[in-house]
Design a protein around this motif. Structure first.
Motif, short mmCIF file in Angstrom:
data_model
loop_
_atom_site.label_atom_id
_atom_site.label_comp_id
_atom_site.label_asym_id
_atom_site.label_seq_id
_atom_site.Cartn_x
_atom_site.Cartn_y
_atom_site.Cartn_z
N LEU A 247 12.86 7.18 2.88
CA LEU A 247 11.89 7.09 2.02
C LEU A 247 11.65 5.54 1.39
CD1 LEU A 247 9.22 8.27 0.90
CD2 LEU A 247 10.61 9.07 -0.92
N ILE A 248 13.02 5.17 0.93
CA ILE A 248 13.10 3.90 0.32
C ILE A 248 12.74 2.79 1.47
CG2 ILE A 248 14.92 2.20 -0.63
CD1 ILE A 248 16.06 4.65 -2.29
N ARG A 249 13.35 2.84 2.57
CA ARG A 249 13.03 1.99 3.56
C ARG A 249 11.72 2.00 4.02
NH1 ARG A 249 18.02 4.01 5.30
NH2 ARG A 249 17.15 5.25 6.84
N PHE A 250 10.71 3.06 3.83
CA PHE A 250 9.38 3.18 4.30
C PHE A 250 8.68 2.43 3.10
CE2 PHE A 250 5.48 5.54 4.16
CZ PHE A 250 4.98 4.79 5.23
N LEU B 261 0.82 -1.25 -0.02
CA LEU B 261 -0.05 -0.10 -0.06
C LEU B 261 1.00 1.24 -0.08
CD1 LEU B 261 -2.74 1.30 0.08
CD2 LEU B 261 -2.63 1.12 2.77
N TRP B 262 1.85 1.29 0.78
CA TRP B 262 2.76 2.55 1.07
C TRP B 262 3.51 2.61 -0.29
CZ3 TRP B 262 1.12 6.16 3.52
CH2 TRP B 262 0.39 5.85 4.88
N ALA B 263 4.01 1.67 -0.98
CA ALA B 263 4.80 1.49 -2.15
C ALA B 263 3.79 2.17 -3.36
CB ALA B 263 5.11 0.37 -2.44
N PHE B 264 2.60 1.54 -3.30
CA PHE B 264 1.71 2.22 -4.31
C PHE B 264 1.34 3.88 -3.91
CE2 PHE B 264 -2.76 3.21 -5.52
CZ PHE B 264 -2.68 2.82 -7.07
N ILE B 265 1.12 4.06 -2.94
CA ILE B 265 0.91 5.49 -2.66
C ILE B 265 2.13 6.51 -2.69
CG2 ILE B 265 0.48 7.21 -0.51
CD1 ILE B 265 -1.34 5.04 0.70
N VAL B 266 3.15 6.17 -2.50
CA VAL B 266 4.46 6.86 -2.50
C VAL B 266 4.83 6.97 -4.16
CG1 VAL B 266 7.04 7.05 -2.19
CG2 VAL B 266 5.28 6.51 -0.17
N GLY C 185 9.74 1.12 0.14
CA GLY C 185 10.25 0.16 -0.95
C GLY C 185 10.07 0.39 -2.48
N ALA C 186 10.04 -0.58 -3.23
CA ALA C 186 9.67 -0.01 -4.92
C ALA C 186 9.06 1.05 -4.91
CB ALA C 186 9.12 -1.31 -5.69
N GLY C 187 8.13 1.79 -4.43
CA GLY C 187 7.33 2.89 -4.35
C GLY C 187 8.36 4.22 -4.64
N ALA C 188 9.38 3.99 -4.04
CA ALA C 188 10.38 5.11 -4.01
C ALA C 188 11.78 4.76 -5.05
CB ALA C 188 10.95 5.22 -2.72
N THR C 189 11.84 3.23 -5.41
CA THR C 189 13.16 2.89 -6.24
C THR C 189 12.70 2.79 -7.57
OG1 THR C 189 12.69 0.53 -5.56
CG2 THR C 189 14.29 1.51 -4.22
N VAL C 190 11.63 2.77 -7.88
CA VAL C 190 11.24 2.56 -9.43
C VAL C 190 11.03 3.92 -10.17
CG1 VAL C 190 9.44 1.76 -11.08
CG2 VAL C 190 10.05 0.27 -8.74
N PRO C 191 10.33 4.87 -9.48
CA PRO C 191 10.37 6.28 -10.37
C PRO C 191 11.63 6.79 -10.62
CG PRO C 191 8.85 6.03 -8.42
CD PRO C 191 9.90 4.91 -8.36
N ILE C 192 11.59 7.93 -11.40
CA ILE C 192 12.89 8.41 -11.99
C ILE C 192 13.47 9.18 -10.97
CG2 ILE C 192 11.59 10.50 -12.75
CD1 ILE C 192 14.32 8.78 -14.56
N THR C 193 12.84 9.57 -9.85
CA THR C 193 13.66 10.25 -8.88
C THR C 193 14.61 9.48 -8.17
OG1 THR C 193 11.94 9.52 -7.43
CG2 THR C 193 11.63 11.60 -8.06
N SER C 194 14.51 8.12 -8.21
CA SER C 194 15.59 7.05 -7.84
C SER C 194 16.97 7.29 -8.43
CB SER C 194 14.89 5.89 -7.49
OG SER C 194 16.01 4.75 -7.25
#
Length: 116
Positions: A51-54, A4-9, A56-65
């Motif tokens: 943010l990545i620890r919180f 859920l958090w990955a989806f939201i972030v 996960g993939a929601g923060a590592t997949v987008p271009i900001t990563s």
């Protein structure tokens, strides 16, 4: 909950990018560059790793990563190797992604013939 958090972030990052297109009328190149720089700045001030620890993939997949990876590698190598590490560090984490983009773009250019 991590999904859920990955989806939201991740969705929130994408919403920001879409707003940059629709509201601010930025080009795709300007939007991408802004998001990469935002990821780099967030890593530089120490916000992106939590943010990545919180998320996960929601923060590592987008271009900001990608911006995060550039700065993270540079700062890590700076502490290990000194100032030369800034230059070499940006390639240590991102080299596989950059290489894949070049190789697959080349293969696509060979396989697809543009009309016109």
């Amino acid at each position: 909950m991590i999904y859920l958090w990955a989806f939201i972030v991740g969705g929130g990052i994408c919403v920001i990018g879409q707003l940059m297109f629709d509201v601010f009328k930025l080009t795709p190149a300007h939007t991408m560059a802004t998001l990469v720089v935002a990821g780099a700045v967030l890593d530089g001030i120490g916000v992106y790793d939590p943010l990545i620890r919180f998320a996960g993939a929601g923060a590592t997949v987008p271009i900001t990563s990608f911006g995060n990876a550039l700065v993270h590698g540079a700062l890590t190598e700076l502490t290990n190797d000194g100032w030369i590490g800034i230059i070499t560090g940006i390639f240590s984490i991102t080299s596989a992604g950059i290489s894949a983009a070049i190789i697959f773009s080349f293969l696509a250019a060979i396989a697809v013939r543009p009309k016109g």
